[in-house]
Every structure is written in structure tokens, then in C-alpha cells.
Design a protein around this motif. Structure first.
Motif, PDB file in Angstrom:
ATOM      1  N   GLY A  50       0.839  -1.187   0.000  1.00 11.64           N
ATOM      2  CA  GLY A  50       0.000   0.000   0.000  1.00 11.64           C
ATOM      3  C   GLY A  50       0.877   1.240   0.000  1.00 11.64           C
ATOM      4  N   LYS A  51       0.681   2.110   0.980  1.00  8.80           N
ATOM      5  CA  LYS A  51       1.489   3.329   1.091  1.00  8.80           C
ATOM      6  C   LYS A  51       2.665   3.154   2.044  1.00  8.80           C
ATOM      7  CE  LYS A  51      -0.826   7.244   1.361  1.00  8.80           C
ATOM      8  NZ  LYS A  51      -1.831   8.254   1.787  1.00  8.80           N
ATOM      9  N   ASP A  52       2.731   2.004   2.713  1.00  7.82           N
ATOM     10  CA  ASP A  52       3.794   1.783   3.697  1.00  7.82           C
ATOM     11  C   ASP A  52       5.081   1.320   3.028  1.00  7.82           C
ATOM     12  OD1 ASP A  52       4.712   1.185   6.613  1.00  7.82           O
ATOM     13  OD2 ASP A  52       5.128  -0.659   5.508  1.00  7.82           O
ATOM     14  N   ILE A  53       6.183   1.969   3.387  1.00  2.23           N
ATOM     15  CA  ILE A  53       7.511   1.508   3.009  1.00  2.23           C
ATOM     16  C   ILE A  53       8.298   1.348   4.296  1.00  2.23           C
ATOM     17  CG2 ILE A  53       9.624   2.007   1.747  1.00  2.23           C
ATOM     18  CD1 ILE A  53       8.030   3.751  -0.123  1.00  2.23           C
ATOM     19  N   SER A  54       8.719   0.121   4.590  1.00  2.00           N
ATOM     20  CA  SER A  54       9.467  -0.126   5.814  1.00  2.00           C
ATOM     21  C   SER A  54      10.450  -1.266   5.554  1.00  2.00           C
ATOM     22  CB  SER A  54       8.518  -0.453   6.975  1.00  2.00           C
ATOM     23  OG  SER A  54       7.548  -1.411   6.588  1.00  2.00           O
ATOM     24  N   HIS A  55      11.226  -1.605   6.572  1.00  2.00           N
ATOM     25  CA  HIS A  55      12.285  -2.588   6.406  1.00  2.00           C
ATOM     26  C   HIS A  55      12.104  -3.745   7.389  1.00  2.00           C
ATOM     27  CE1 HIS A  55      13.917   1.087   4.658  1.00  2.00           C
ATOM     28  NE2 HIS A  55      14.692   0.315   3.943  1.00  2.00           N
ATOM     29  N   PHE A  56      12.666  -4.875   7.034  1.00  5.21           N
ATOM     30  CA  PHE A  56      12.679  -6.017   7.941  1.00  5.21           C
ATOM     31  C   PHE A  56      14.101  -6.563   8.019  1.00  5.21           C
ATOM     32  CE2 PHE A  56      11.892  -7.867   3.768  1.00  5.21           C
ATOM     33  CZ  PHE A  56      12.745  -8.961   3.747  1.00  5.21           C
TER      34      PHE A  56
END
Length: 284
Positions: A50-56
Motif C-alpha cells: 500500500g502506502k507503507d515503506i518499511s524494512h525487515f
């Protein structure tokens, strides 16, 4: 590189599809009507749902609702990576799950999946073990096991909602700009100085229009995204046993103190702490 609709093909007589795709060098920004459960295992990676950009780091377990745009989770990963993807037929959920009162928790889980859900802790561990078991089960037993997995996810509180609102494909289809062009530009320039004026010109927007567009698409600024990407790459270099100072300059930072500060903001650990904690795991 613009958003695409994925056509999911199922085997006859099966309500879901389980497979392990590998597309590290492919930018696959896509959506599909099928709800998807994804497990990805890598030293470090980017998730864009969606609009989320994050890291793992190390691994991630995600449930993604129907027609929610997302990027393949191995995109740009330069180390070993494993993905297990489970996609469920639309009619399986609508005809079997939704009408049955005993599946009320699962129904609510699937409604929340339109936000993009990331699971962690014991929930992730239990579900991964069961996903591996599915591969060798008969179709009937595999279906029962899938319902068991959904119930575990449904009652878990070890979950993070990635978006704060339903972001379906209709929102993204109005966009004619190619996000892939932006990703490629950042990937090619993150270790130098990505220039917002330059990328704005590449995709044919004024700088103010590009900044508004990018913030609308991702909920963060272009500068913040570049820093996200640099920290993600820094993790990879640290887990290859590069010295902290060398990593700092290699991913484009000019100040070691600023790099340490930003890294801790993103990961909760300093680069040295991160390296000490995770390096042995990566080597194994």
C-alpha cells in the motif's frame, strides 16, 4: 515498471496456491484479487505494501488483502533470500469462511488484511512451521491446516498494521507515474547524492509536484525514503563484516555521528550493536 495486475492460476481442485518465487532483479509492483500470506527470509529487505515503506531484518510474515498493491519482497536483495507465498482463491474465502459463525475471528482478520499486516514473535514462528508442513500434505489436510494458520493469525496480538487506512488498487490506478523509475534511480544513486530535482525531471514533474506526489504515494518524504534505503543497504554491508566507518561512507553518509544516530532511530541499535548481535546469525 508501472503497476500490474497479477493473474494467479490455481491447480484444479485446490483452494489455494503455495510456491516459492524468486525475482530479486525484477521490480514487480502489482496487485491481485487473491488474499496473500507471504513469508520472506533474508538478511535485510524492503517491504512496500500500500502506502507503507518499511524494512525487515532476518524475516517477515505478512498478510496482504485483496487488490492491495505491493512490491515483491525480494526486490533488490543482494544476499540469500527465501520466499514462501500462499495465495487464496476469492470464492474460498467468500463461500467458506465468511458465512460460518465459527470463523468470525478469521473474517475480522481478513477484513483487517486490507491494511497489510506484519506478524512477529511466537506467532510468526508457529505459522512458519505450519507453512513448511503444508507442502507435503494431501489437499484436504492442507486445507484444514490453512484454516488453523488463519485462526492463529486471527487471535494473535503480535501484529503490526502497515497502513492506517484501506489502500486499494482504485487509489493507485489513477497514478500514471512509474514508481519503478524512482526505485531504480535511488538504487543507482543512494551511495552518492540522489537529487530530487533530477528524478523529478526524469519522470516529467516539477520538483514541488514530485515532492507532493511522492509523499502522497508513500507517506514519507523523498529524503526520508533515501535514508531508509541507505540504512537497509548498511545492514547488508555490516552483516558482511565491513567496518562501521567504511559502511557509513559506502552508503552515502558524510558524517559518522549522523549515520550512527539515524541507524539507531531506524533499528533501535547502533551499527556496532547491530553487527555484534546479528553477524553470527547471518554467517550461520
Amino acid at each position: 515498471m508501472k503497476i500490474r495486475k497479477e493473474t494467479v492460476e490455481f491447480e484444479k481442485g485446490k483452494s489455494f496456491k503455495l510456491y516459492s518465487p524468486s525475482s530479486k532483479n525484477c521490480f514487480f509492483w502489482h496487485y491481485h484479487p487473491e488474499t496473500e500470506l507471504v513469508y520472506v527470509e533474508a538478511v535485510s529487505g524492503i517491504r512496500h505494501v500500500g502506502k507503507d515503506i518499511s524494512h525487515f531484518t532476518e524475516s517477515d510474515l505478512l498478510l496482504i488483502g485483496s487488490n492491495i498493491p505491493h512490491l515483491n519482497f525480494d526486490y533488490g536483495i543482494q544476499t540469500e533470500c527465501l520466499q514462501i507465498v500462499l495465495q487464496m482463491r476469492e470464492n474460498f474465502l467468500q463461500d467458506l469462511i465468511f458465512p460460518v459463525p465459527e470463523f468470525e475471528n478469521i473474517k475480522f482478520l481478513l477484513e483487517r488484511s486490507h491494511l497489510g499486516l506484519s506478524f512477529y514473535g511466537e506467532t510468526k514462528k508457529m505459522v512458519i512451521e505450519k507453512l513448511y508442513l503444508l507442502k507435503n500434505m494431501s489437499p484436504f489436510n492442507a486445507l484444514i491446516k490453512l484454516i488453523e494458520i488463519l485462526q492463529i493469525l486471527a487471535v494473535s496480538d503480535e501484529v503490526k498494521e502497515l497502513n492506517n487506512e484501506h489502500i486499494g488498487i482504485s487509489w493507485f490506478l489513477n497514478d500514471k507515474i512509474r514508481m519503478g523509475t524512482i526505485y531504480d534511480y535511488i538504487h543507482e544513486n543512494y551511495d552518492r547524492k540522489p537529487n530530487v530535482n533530477e528524478i523529478a525531471g526524469i519522470i516529467g514533474l516539477s520538483t514541488p509536484a514530485f515532492c507532493r506526489y511522492f509523499k502522497k504515494q508513500t507517506n514519507i518524504t523523498f529524503t526520508d525514503f533515501v535514508n531508509h534505503y541507505r540504512i537497509s543497504q548498511a545492514r547488508i554491508f555490516l552483516l558482511k563484516d565491513y567496518p562501521v566507518t567504511e559502511v557509513c561512507f559506502q552508503v552515502g553518509f558524510e558524517s559518522l555521528s549522523y549515520f550512527n544516530k539515524l541507524f539507531k532511530q531506524h533499528t533501535g541499535e547502533t551499527p556496532s550493536e547491530f553487527k555484534k548481535k546479528h553477524l553470527k546469525k547471518a554467517e550461520r
